[in-house]
Motif scaffolding. Structure first.
Motif, mmCIF file in Angstrom:
data_model
loop_
_atom_site.group_PDB
_atom_site.id
_atom_site.type_symbol
_atom_site.label_atom_id
_atom_site.label_comp_id
_atom_site.label_asym_id
_atom_site.label_seq_id
_atom_site.Cartn_x
_atom_site.Cartn_y
_atom_site.Cartn_z
ATOM 1 N N LEU A 272 -5.143 -10.618 5.243
ATOM 2 C CA LEU A 272 -4.457 -9.637 4.413
ATOM 3 C C LEU A 272 -3.784 -10.407 3.295
ATOM 4 O O LEU A 272 -3.087 -11.395 3.565
ATOM 5 C CB LEU A 272 -3.378 -8.903 5.221
ATOM 6 N N ASN B 299 -1.156 -9.857 0.593
ATOM 7 C CA ASN B 299 -0.141 -8.877 0.239
ATOM 8 C C ASN B 299 0.606 -9.299 -1.019
ATOM 9 O O ASN B 299 1.184 -10.399 -1.068
ATOM 10 C CB ASN B 299 0.827 -8.716 1.431
ATOM 11 N N TRP C 290 3.651 -9.195 -3.339
ATOM 12 C CA TRP C 290 5.067 -8.857 -3.155
ATOM 13 C C TRP C 290 5.925 -9.609 -4.157
ATOM 14 O O TRP C 290 5.469 -10.536 -4.836
ATOM 15 C CB TRP C 290 5.505 -9.200 -1.722
ATOM 16 N N CYS D 24 8.855 -2.994 -1.703
ATOM 17 C CA CYS D 24 8.368 -4.000 -0.765
ATOM 18 C C CYS D 24 9.226 -4.034 0.499
ATOM 19 O O CYS D 24 8.744 -4.384 1.578
ATOM 20 C CB CYS D 24 8.361 -5.390 -1.406
ATOM 21 N N LEU E 32 4.875 -5.597 7.935
ATOM 22 C CA LEU E 32 4.253 -6.896 7.667
ATOM 23 C C LEU E 32 4.628 -7.917 8.726
ATOM 24 O O LEU E 32 3.793 -8.723 9.146
ATOM 25 C CB LEU E 32 4.668 -7.407 6.283
ATOM 26 N N LEU F 57 -2.042 -13.380 7.612
ATOM 27 C CA LEU F 57 -1.308 -12.723 6.534
ATOM 28 C C LEU F 57 -0.898 -13.731 5.465
ATOM 29 O O LEU F 57 -0.182 -14.691 5.736
ATOM 30 C CB LEU F 57 -0.057 -12.033 7.114
ATOM 31 N N GLY G 277 0.551 -14.120 1.328
ATOM 32 C CA GLY G 277 1.265 -13.374 0.306
ATOM 33 C C GLY G 277 0.905 -13.840 -1.092
ATOM 34 O O GLY G 277 0.529 -15.001 -1.298
ATOM 35 N N TYR H 58 4.629 -14.292 6.227
ATOM 36 C CA TYR H 58 3.392 -14.860 5.691
ATOM 37 C C TYR H 58 3.129 -16.254 6.223
ATOM 38 O O TYR H 58 4.053 -17.038 6.427
ATOM 39 C CB TYR H 58 3.464 -14.941 4.167
ATOM 40 N N THR I 165 -1.897 -4.347 -1.137
ATOM 41 C CA THR I 165 -2.413 -5.206 -0.066
ATOM 42 C C THR I 165 -3.930 -5.167 -0.058
ATOM 43 O O THR I 165 -4.526 -4.092 -0.109
ATOM 44 C CB THR I 165 -1.879 -4.742 1.309
ATOM 45 N N LYS J 123 -8.359 -2.049 -0.337
ATOM 46 C CA LYS J 123 -7.124 -2.303 -1.072
ATOM 47 C C LYS J 123 -6.190 -1.126 -0.849
ATOM 48 O O LYS J 123 -6.619 0.036 -0.916
ATOM 49 C CB LYS J 123 -7.430 -2.439 -2.572
#
Lengths: 140, 176
Positions: free
Chosen positions: B65, B67, B69, B76, B83, B94, B96, B117, B140, B152
């Motif tokens: 993922l 993300n 932010w 967020c 998250l 994950l 970021g 993250y 994301t 997305k």
């Protein structure tokens, strides 16, 4: 004198010609700001608009064509980023629909204007006509 | 002829109303991404709080993922708890993308709320964001093991989205 010479040499390096300025203005007016969606990136104050204007400017300076810049934007943001939707089979309905509807409307108007089949009139005799007229006068 | 001539404008109007009515239900702020099904755009950025670089290659080898932010992004905060939970799972990695942020502000934000993250890429000028078609925060991306973008999500992640769409997609990607 040396400064003048230096400027003459360096000038072309940071010159932004009128043609390029015109291209830039035209391009940023036809690209949509995805944040403030009713504004072009020329008008919008959004950060994204500022970034995309900068991107367009850099690409013009790098010698990219208008088509390349538009392609760059649509590859990342989709066709919605263009104010003018591309003319492709899937957008034919969008481009031609209104004209077709208008033509259909005109055709309909034309059809409806044609007079209806005339109803054959029963002939009225002269005496009947006179009698009717006298009748209506008496009621006044 | 006369009879159906009267019906035709009515049919056209009803058809138009139906079409436009359906259109009114659509949300214009959700712009479909043309990147779905395409390989993740290449990038190379410094890692937040580290001294290594992160690239799109880090997003391969497993379902990731990505993300987007920022510490200045109010929305967020809404997805942060989700998250954190996603970050704990071992079937997703994950990452970021810290978008148009100051490293100090970003670090402080993570210190206050927790860092979900593995790594965050610092996209200070937003150029990588443009390559990914980012137009708002948060967003994301779901990237599969081959580095292809599969989905997305615009806006903060929600429980509904995670349960109804994200987890099923991840399960599907695991099986292929």
């Amino acid at each position: 004198m040396r400064i003048l010479l230096l400027m003459l040499i360096c000038g072309p390096l940071w010159a932004w010609s009128d043609a390029e300025e015109q291209r830039y203005q035209a391009l940023i007016e036809e690209l949509r700001c995805l944040v403030c969606q009713n504004q072009s990136i020329a008008e919008s104050n959004a950060d994204l608009a500022k970034d995309l204007r900068g991107q367009a400017r850099d690409m013009i300076e790098a010698g990219r064509s208008d088509a390349e810049i538009r392609a760059y934007m649509t590859e990342r943001y989709g066709d919605f980023v263009l104010y003018r939707p591309p003319l492709q089979p899937r957008t034919w309905a969008l481009w031609f629909g209104p004209f077709l509807l208008l033509l259909a409307g005109f055709w309909l108007l034309w059809r409806l204007r044609r007079p209806a089949d005339p109803v054959p009139e029963a002939p009225v005799s002269e005496e009947r006509l006179q009698a009717l007229l006298k009748d209506s006068q008496r009621h006044d | 002829m006369k009879r159906w001539a009267f019906a035709l404008p009515l049919l056209v109007v009803v058809g138009l109303v139906g079409l436009l009515g359906a259109g009114l239900k659509l949300d214009p702020t959700i712009v479909d991404s043309p990147l779905i099904g395409k390989p993740a755009p290449a990038f190379e950025l410094p890692v937040l709080g580290g001294d290594r670089l992160i690239s799109e290659r880090d997003l391969t080898g497993g379902v990731s993922l990505f993300n987007v932010w920022a510490s200045w992004c109010v929305a967020c905060r809404l997805e942060h708890d989700i998250l954190v939970e996603l970050g704990k799972r071992d079937d997703i990695r994950l990452y970021g993308l810290n978008y148009k942020d100051e490293p100090d502000d970003a670090q402080r934000w993570l210190a206050r709320r927790g860092n979900p993250y593995r790594l965050s890429a610092m996209d200070r000028d937003g150029r990588v964001g443009i390559d990914w078609g980012v137009y708002g925060v948060p967003e994301t991306f779901v990237v599969d093991a081959d580095g292809v973008i599969r989905a997305k999500h615009i806006g903060p992640l929600t429980e509904d989205y995670v349960n109804d769409e994200l987890l099923p997609l991840i399960r599907e990607l695991k099986d292929t």
